[in-house]
Design an enzyme around this catalytic site. Structure first.
Site, PDB file in Angstrom:
ATOM      1  N   HIS A 207      42.779  29.390  33.913  1.00 38.22           N
ATOM      2  CA  HIS A 207      42.307  27.988  34.460  1.00 38.22           C
ATOM      3  C   HIS A 207      43.060  27.856  35.573  1.00 38.22           C
ATOM      4  CE1 HIS A 207      42.378  23.609  34.413  1.00 38.22           C
ATOM      5  NE2 HIS A 207      41.072  23.903  34.447  1.00 38.22           N
ATOM      6  N   HIS A 211      41.557  27.698  39.557  1.00 38.01           N
ATOM      7  CA  HIS A 211      41.629  26.476  40.716  1.00 38.01           C
ATOM      8  C   HIS A 211      42.691  26.697  41.858  1.00 38.01           C
ATOM      9  CE1 HIS A 211      40.201  22.944  38.681  1.00 38.01           C
ATOM     10  NE2 HIS A 211      40.202  23.478  37.485  1.00 38.01           N
ATOM     11  N   HIS A 233      33.664  25.258  34.148  1.00 42.76           N
ATOM     12  CA  HIS A 233      34.219  24.271  33.045  1.00 42.76           C
ATOM     13  C   HIS A 233      32.845  24.061  31.995  1.00 42.76           C
ATOM     14  CE1 HIS A 233      36.980  23.487  36.261  1.00 42.76           C
ATOM     15  NE2 HIS A 233      37.827  23.276  35.128  1.00 42.76           N
ATOM     16  N   GLU A 350      34.114  16.140  41.458  1.00 41.85           N
ATOM     17  CA  GLU A 350      35.272  16.681  41.233  1.00 41.85           C
ATOM     18  C   GLU A 350      36.549  15.987  41.428  1.00 41.85           C
ATOM     19  OE1 GLU A 350      36.326  20.784  43.079  1.00 41.85           O
ATOM     20  OE2 GLU A 350      38.280  20.712  41.828  1.00 41.85           O
ATOM     21  N   HIS A 366      36.743  12.928  38.270  1.00 37.02           N
ATOM     22  CA  HIS A 366      37.491  14.070  37.546  1.00 37.02           C
ATOM     23  C   HIS A 366      38.947  14.195  37.739  1.00 37.02           C
ATOM     24  CE1 HIS A 366      39.037  18.269  38.046  1.00 37.02           C
ATOM     25  NE2 HIS A 366      38.859  18.136  36.482  1.00 37.02           N
ATOM     26  N   HIS A 370      41.960  12.864  35.042  1.00 39.73           N
ATOM     27  CA  HIS A 370      43.145  13.786  34.663  1.00 39.73           C
ATOM     28  C   HIS A 370      44.531  13.030  34.665  1.00 39.73           C
ATOM     29  CE1 HIS A 370      42.253  18.222  33.808  1.00 39.73           C
ATOM     30  NE2 HIS A 370      41.173  18.013  34.627  1.00 39.73           N
ATOM     31  N   HIS A 406      36.245  16.747  29.907  1.00 43.01           N
ATOM     32  CA  HIS A 406      35.480  17.685  30.659  1.00 43.01           C
ATOM     33  C   HIS A 406      34.265  17.618  30.060  1.00 43.01           C
ATOM     34  CE1 HIS A 406      37.215  19.622  34.456  1.00 43.01           C
ATOM     35  NE2 HIS A 406      38.283  19.174  33.769  1.00 43.01           N
TER      36      HIS A 406
END
Ligand code: CUO
Length: 686
Positions: A207, A211, A233, A350, A366, A370, A406
């Site tokens: 992950h 990214h 994802h 995103e 998104h 987080h 997610h």
């Protein structure tokens, strides 16, 4: 120094120690010109470095050249989900990007080391190595060795430190830290039954690496970046749901309502870069709150998340977004030029502020999601607590709430996908090419796959200074016995034919032990392998190993591996570079059950002439992990939408008959379905 690899490798070692501290297991030392650091910093009892790396004064890297890069305190967390931290990363990456070659980068980075946050430093140097053409032969050492404190509890690291302190100075054997498979919680809470999966080192490293290649807000515009964000994802969620089904747990619930408490807490037991600063813990039933950490970002309200989600849903159902000029931007996947709808939607969801059609309007659902979760235990800094692990790219999969967030993100993507017209028969059917039989074989046994535990060792002492002593991490992880795919294909065309083979895996039954219809099973199919094969006319028997998967990475590369990789051999090395990205091979299969769990394999052949994407040069750099990570300096090598043919609702009829289940797709000669069993042995394999 021997080669570019070695010139840069030691910058990754001991990120929180001064750059002058001996590295390379004590054999290498950076010698800074005009260094006023006290000599005690550069010495360690019993170590006498034999290789000295001169670092001249660099007037071009004064503090003022680093922009906001110095704004993140050392020893604290660095979160790519925070706009202020992304800005800091951009500023530092810009400084590193201006360098010319490995020696130049090494000198500049060595001068910057110690002036910026440790994770930011490692992020920026990795980012630049992955992007600079002249550094294609350089590979990144595994995050597990760079930051062991992201993978094992502080308690275990402190215990190892104590053991080292008490050791006889003449003793040379390594201290061993064992970790797993119990991981962070007791089985009292159902969510902890899947801790071994969420806390697996390989998926978290993947992950982080993914990214790094596809960051938002860094001016990176790679081919189908947004679609990959969705697909990679989505596949993680599918795999997590399958793992949960293996353990009798229900599928993940999307984080639908931010106004009710989050049932499951998470206590990571890790510290940030071994600094002693603990990652934040979230109690069970914590209510998400408005983000008021003004020291690191602008205030954001839960209401903002709700508004952005509503606007995204509105766009999905209207079939277009509205850009900053008020013009409509249609959302469709069947475009012949320009961006696909899924890319446009993903960039706004995103969000990538550089690429969103209207960042102020569609917001940052998104990323801020987080942030709100990462700070839900201390949203206004009242307790001066660090963010939770869901804020960090290398640790976020550890927290159950990651999957709930997610799932919400994926739900929006699926909502969009269902607005797209189902594939037509001519898009699914490939006349002239038939699969006669297909299945898997392991150790001469057909259709039964075995999983169990395994261990992997890493050098913790590359990332943390244990007084120059070797300390080994022995991590337990899920694994499986390797197997082969066997596919019998009849090519009834009178000529050779190039075809794409797509192989997916899904559970046969849902949590109620019922067979699933197409729509229920659709988002559980996880890709195992996608490859091209050249068929001769007539019968073809295609055999492929599970190790060749298009989604997985090769083994994680340790410092030792990279120290031993000699100069030269550069084409092979560049082939490896991107390969740092990819789902871990040991996690290719779900756990299954001790008594055996029923799964289905779905095979599909498509015409490579239609799937092909022309790539200049034709060099196939790094095929590993390609389905999830794409290829370096090349377009994504499959023209079909990612997840084809399961990314859309089914065609209502095929060959004149209705479609209810995936088996109805397998009626097509170019598709095939086959039952397999996955048995979890519960013991160490091999
Ligand atoms: Cu990978 Cu949210 O995008 O963690």
């Amino acid at each position: 120094m021997a080669n570019d690899q070695q010139r840069l490798l030691y910058l990754f070692e001991l990120p929180q120690e001064p750059i002058q501290t001996p590295r390379g297991g004590g054999s290498v030392q950076f010698k800074l010109e005009n260094d006023d650091t006290p000599p005690s910093v550069a010495t360690r009892v019993g170590l006498s470095p034999s290789v000295s790396v001169p670092v001249p004064e660099r007037k071009d890297v004064a503090l003022q050249d680093l922009g906001t890069a110095t704004s993140i305190p050392m020893g604290s967390a660095f979160s790519f989900f925070l706009a202020s931290h992304r800005r800091a990363a951009k500023d530092l990456c810009n400084v590193f990007m201006k360098t010319n070659g490995a020696e130049d980068l090494m000198q500049v980075a060595a001068r910057v080391h110690g002036k910026v946050n440790e994770t930011l430093f490692i992020y920026a140097i990795s980012f630049v190595i992955l992007r600079k053409k002249e550094l294609h032969s350089v590979r990144l050492p595994t995050m597990v060795e760079v930051f062991p404190s992201r993978f094992v509890p502080q308690e275990a690291l402190s215990r190892a430190q104590l053991q080292v302190n008490r050791m006889d100075p003449n003793q040379s054997e390594a201290v061993i830290i064992e970790h797993g498979p119990e991981f962070s919680g007791s089985p009292v809470k159902p969510e902890h039954r899947v801790s071994y999966w969420r806390e697996d080192y390989g998926i978290n490293v993947h992950h982080w690496h993914w990214h790094l290649i596809y960051p938002p807000g860094m001016g990176v515009d790679r081919d189908r970046k947004g679609e990959l964000f969705y697909y990679m994802h989505q596949q993680i969620i599918a795999r997590y749901d399958i793992e949960r089904l293996s353990l009798g747990l229900p599928r993940v619930q999307k984080l639908d309502n931010w106004r009710v408490p989050i049932e499951d807490g998470y206590f990571p037991k890790l510290t940030v870069n071994n600094s002693g600063r603990a990652w934040g813990s979230r109690q069970d039933n914590t209510l998400p709150k408005d983000f008021r950490r003004t020291e690191i970002g602008d205030p954001v309200d839960i209401t903002d998340l709700e508004i952005w989600r509503a606007r995204l849903l509105g766009a999905i159902h209207q079939g277009y977004m509205v850009d900053r000029n008020g013009d409509k931007v249609p959302l469709r996947d069947d475009v012949t030029s320009g961006k696909r709808g899924i890319d446009i939607l993903a960039d706004a969801l995103e969000a990538d502020a550089d690429h969103s059609v209207n960042f102020p309007y569609y917001g940052d659902l998104h990323n801020i999601g987080h942030d709100i979760l990462a700070f839900s235990h201390d949203p206004d800094n009242a307790h001066k607590e660090e963010m939770g692990v869901v804020g960090d790219l290398g640790t976020s999969l550890r927290d159950p709430v990651f999957f709930r967030l997610h799932k919400l993100v994926d739900d929006l993507f699926q909502e969009y996908k269902l607005t797209q017209p189902p594939y037509k028969e001519e898009e699914l059917f490939f006349p002239g090419v038939r699969i006669g039989r297909a299945g898997v074989v392991r150790d001469d046994e057909a259709d039964v796959l075995l999983t169990g535990w395994n261990t992997r060792e890493f050098e913790a002492s590359r990332g943390i200074d244990f007084n120059g002593r070797p300390v080994i991490l022995r991590l337990t992880h899920l694994d499986h016995k390797p197997f082969d795919y066997h596919i019998q294909i009849n090519n009834d065309l009178r000529e050779p034919k190039e075809v794409t083979v797509r192989i997916y895996l899904a559970p046969k039954f849902n949590g109620r032990e019922q067979e699933m219809n197409f729509m229920e099973q659709r988002i559980l199919w996880c890709e195992l392998y996608r490859f091209t094969v050249h068929l001769k006319p007539g019968k073809n028997h295609v055999v492929r190993s599970s190790k060749e998967s298009s989604i997985t990475n090769l083994e994680e590369l340790t410092f030792k591996d990279l120290e031993n990789s000699g100069p030269g051999n550069s084409s092979e090395q560049s082939a490896f570079n991107f390969c740092g990205c990819g789902w871990p091979q040991h996690m290719l299969l779900p756990r299954g059950r001790p008594e055996g769990m029923a799964f289905q394999l779905f095979f599909m052949l498509t015409d490579y002439a239609k799937d092909k994407v022309s790539n200049p040069g034709g060099v196939r750099r790094c095929a590993n992990g390609v389905s999830f990570c794409g290829m370096q300096d090349a377009k994504y090598p499959d023209a079909r939408p990612m997840g084809f043919p399961f990314d859309r609702r089914p065609a209502p009829t095929l060959q004149g008959l209705p479609v209810n289940t995936t088996a109805d797709y397998a009626r097509l000669g170019n598709a095939f379905m086959h039952d397999v069993t996955i048995k979890f042995l519960g013991e160490k394999l091999n």
